[in-house]
Design a protein around this motif. Sequence first.
Motif, PDB file in Angstrom:
ATOM      1  N   MET A  40       0.813  -1.215   0.000  1.00 36.84           N
ATOM      2  CA  MET A  40       0.000   0.000   0.000  1.00 36.84           C
ATOM      3  C   MET A  40       0.852   1.272   0.000  1.00 36.84           C
ATOM      4  SD  MET A  40      -3.192  -0.965   2.505  1.00 36.84           S
ATOM      5  CE  MET A  40      -4.128   0.493   2.009  1.00 36.84           C
ATOM      6  N   LYS A  41       2.185   1.088   0.154  1.00 40.15           N
ATOM      7  CA  LYS A  41       3.108   2.229   0.227  1.00 40.15           C
ATOM      8  C   LYS A  41       2.702   3.189   1.351  1.00 40.15           C
ATOM      9  CE  LYS A  41       4.641   1.871  -4.457  1.00 40.15           C
ATOM     10  NZ  LYS A  41       3.932   1.481  -5.600  1.00 40.15           N
ATOM     11  N   ARG A  42       2.428   2.582   2.529  1.00 43.69           N
ATOM     12  CA  ARG A  42       2.037   3.336   3.709  1.00 43.69           C
ATOM     13  C   ARG A  42       2.947   2.936   4.863  1.00 43.69           C
ATOM     14  NH1 ARG A  42      -3.255   5.944   3.237  1.00 43.69           N
ATOM     15  NH2 ARG A  42      -2.691   6.712   5.286  1.00 43.69           N
ATOM     16  N   LYS A  43       3.077   3.814   5.840  1.00 43.52           N
ATOM     17  CA  LYS A  43       3.869   3.520   7.033  1.00 43.52           C
ATOM     18  C   LYS A  43       3.143   2.481   7.880  1.00 43.52           C
ATOM     19  CE  LYS A  43       5.893   8.105   7.213  1.00 43.52           C
ATOM     20  NZ  LYS A  43       6.013   9.348   7.980  1.00 43.52           N
ATOM     21  N   LYS A  44       3.934   1.606   8.500  1.00 41.08           N
ATOM     22  CA  LYS A  44       3.340   0.570   9.352  1.00 41.08           C
ATOM     23  C   LYS A  44       2.525   1.181  10.478  1.00 41.08           C
ATOM     24  CE  LYS A  44       6.868  -1.768  10.576  1.00 41.08           C
ATOM     25  NZ  LYS A  44       7.740  -2.772  11.204  1.00 41.08           N
ATOM     26  N   ILE A  45       2.972   2.282  11.033  1.00 37.60           N
ATOM     27  CA  ILE A  45       2.240   2.906  12.142  1.00 37.60           C
ATOM     28  C   ILE A  45       0.860   3.377  11.685  1.00 37.60           C
ATOM     29  CG2 ILE A  45       3.228   5.216  11.878  1.00 37.60           C
ATOM     30  CD1 ILE A  45       3.230   5.304  15.016  1.00 37.60           C
ATOM     31  N   GLU A  46       0.761   3.879  10.445  1.00 37.00           N
ATOM     32  CA  GLU A  46      -0.534   4.309   9.921  1.00 37.00           C
ATOM     33  C   GLU A  46      -1.488   3.123   9.837  1.00 37.00           C
ATOM     34  OE1 GLU A  46       1.357   7.853   7.108  1.00 37.00           O
ATOM     35  OE2 GLU A  46       0.632   6.026   6.173  1.00 37.00           O
ATOM     36  N   LEU A  47      -0.965   1.984   9.387  1.00 33.91           N
ATOM     37  CA  LEU A  47      -1.804   0.799   9.248  1.00 33.91           C
ATOM     38  C   LEU A  47      -2.110   0.171  10.598  1.00 33.91           C
ATOM     39  CD1 LEU A  47      -0.215  -0.705   6.028  1.00 33.91           C
ATOM     40  CD2 LEU A  47      -2.271   0.697   6.238  1.00 33.91           C
ATOM     41  N   ALA A  48      -1.188   0.261  11.532  1.00 37.47           N
ATOM     42  CA  ALA A  48      -1.455  -0.257  12.880  1.00 37.47           C
ATOM     43  C   ALA A  48      -2.600   0.524  13.521  1.00 37.47           C
ATOM     44  CB  ALA A  48      -0.199  -0.175  13.732  1.00 37.47           C
ATOM     45  N   ILE A  49      -2.619   1.818  13.311  1.00 33.64           N
ATOM     46  CA  ILE A  49      -3.716   2.643  13.832  1.00 33.64           C
ATOM     47  C   ILE A  49      -5.015   2.286  13.107  1.00 33.64           C
ATOM     48  CG2 ILE A  49      -4.595   5.020  14.033  1.00 33.64           C
ATOM     49  CD1 ILE A  49      -1.590   5.823  14.463  1.00 33.64           C
ATOM     50  N   LEU A  50      -4.918   2.016  11.815  1.00 34.02           N
ATOM     51  CA  LEU A  50      -6.100   1.594  11.055  1.00 34.02           C
ATOM     52  C   LEU A  50      -6.631   0.263  11.595  1.00 34.02           C
ATOM     53  CD1 LEU A  50      -8.068   2.085   8.709  1.00 34.02           C
ATOM     54  CD2 LEU A  50      -6.433   0.878   7.229  1.00 34.02           C
ATOM     55  N   VAL A  51      -5.745  -0.653  11.951  1.00 37.43           N
ATOM     56  CA  VAL A  51      -6.161  -1.930  12.534  1.00 37.43           C
ATOM     57  C   VAL A  51      -6.980  -1.688  13.796  1.00 37.43           C
ATOM     58  CG1 VAL A  51      -5.339  -3.995  13.756  1.00 37.43           C
ATOM     59  CG2 VAL A  51      -4.304  -3.337  11.579  1.00 37.43           C
ATOM     60  N   ILE A  52      -6.466  -0.828  14.666  1.00 37.06           N
ATOM     61  CA  ILE A  52      -7.182  -0.516  15.910  1.00 37.06           C
ATOM     62  C   ILE A  52      -8.555   0.060  15.596  1.00 37.06           C
ATOM     63  CG2 ILE A  52      -7.189   0.969  17.952  1.00 37.06           C
ATOM     64  CD1 ILE A  52      -4.051   0.736  17.840  1.00 37.06           C
ATOM     65  N   ASP A  53      -8.606   1.004  14.673  1.00 40.75           N
ATOM     66  CA  ASP A  53      -9.865   1.655  14.317  1.00 40.75           C
ATOM     67  C   ASP A  53     -10.868   0.648  13.744  1.00 40.75           C
ATOM     68  OD1 ASP A  53     -11.391   4.289  13.681  1.00 40.75           O
ATOM     69  OD2 ASP A  53     -11.379   3.197  11.769  1.00 40.75           O
ATOM     70  N   LEU A  54     -10.423  -0.165  12.781  1.00 38.96           N
ATOM     71  CA  LEU A  54     -11.330  -1.128  12.152  1.00 38.96           C
ATOM     72  C   LEU A  54     -11.768  -2.212  13.124  1.00 38.96           C
ATOM     73  CD1 LEU A  54      -9.654  -1.500   8.631  1.00 38.96           C
ATOM     74  CD2 LEU A  54     -11.730  -0.215   9.213  1.00 38.96           C
ATOM     75  N   ALA A  55     -10.891  -2.611  14.035  1.00 39.90           N
ATOM     76  CA  ALA A  55     -11.262  -3.613  15.044  1.00 39.90           C
ATOM     77  C   ALA A  55     -12.303  -3.035  15.997  1.00 39.90           C
ATOM     78  CB  ALA A  55     -10.025  -4.068  15.813  1.00 39.90           C
ATOM     79  N   GLU A  56     -12.129  -1.806  16.416  1.00 42.03           N
ATOM     80  CA  GLU A  56     -13.099  -1.162  17.308  1.00 42.03           C
ATOM     81  C   GLU A  56     -14.463  -1.021  16.639  1.00 42.03           C
ATOM     82  OE1 GLU A  56     -13.025  -0.024  20.594  1.00 42.03           O
ATOM     83  OE2 GLU A  56     -11.223  -1.267  20.645  1.00 42.03           O
ATOM     84  N   ARG A  57     -14.456  -0.823  15.329  1.00 42.19           N
ATOM     85  CA  ARG A  57     -15.706  -0.681  14.567  1.00 42.19           C
ATOM     86  C   ARG A  57     -16.263  -2.030  14.116  1.00 42.19           C
ATOM     87  NH1 ARG A  57     -16.106   4.792  12.344  1.00 42.19           N
ATOM     88  NH2 ARG A  57     -14.245   5.947  12.945  1.00 42.19           N
ATOM     89  N   LYS A  58     -15.582  -3.112  14.524  1.00 38.38           N
ATOM     90  CA  LYS A  58     -15.998  -4.486  14.186  1.00 38.38           C
ATOM     91  C   LYS A  58     -15.967  -4.752  12.681  1.00 38.38           C
ATOM     92  CE  LYS A  58     -17.388  -5.365  18.515  1.00 38.38           C
ATOM     93  NZ  LYS A  58     -16.362  -4.972  19.407  1.00 38.38           N
TER      94      LYS A  58
END
Length: 70
Positions: A40-58
């Motif tokens: 995705m040519k994105r920083k791992k930290i950006e995607l780690a935060i996305l993981v948290i967000d998507l997990a919280e939103r189920k």
Amino acid sequence: MKYFALDQIDIDLGFTEQEIKEFIEMWQSEISLLNISKKMKRKKIELAILVIDLAERKKIKQRKQGLDGL
């Protein structure tokens, strides 16, 4: 003095609908966060935060291998 996480770190937390869709597909395919980051040519930290967000939103589920994936 209060500490603010991620303060003064250059990250982009904006994602298009297409990026979200691609991310979820790769996450469900057990692709590692490192490899998703490269694809995705994105920083791992950006995607780690996305993981948290998507997990919280189920929107995604926990994986056996966690962030490491396969």
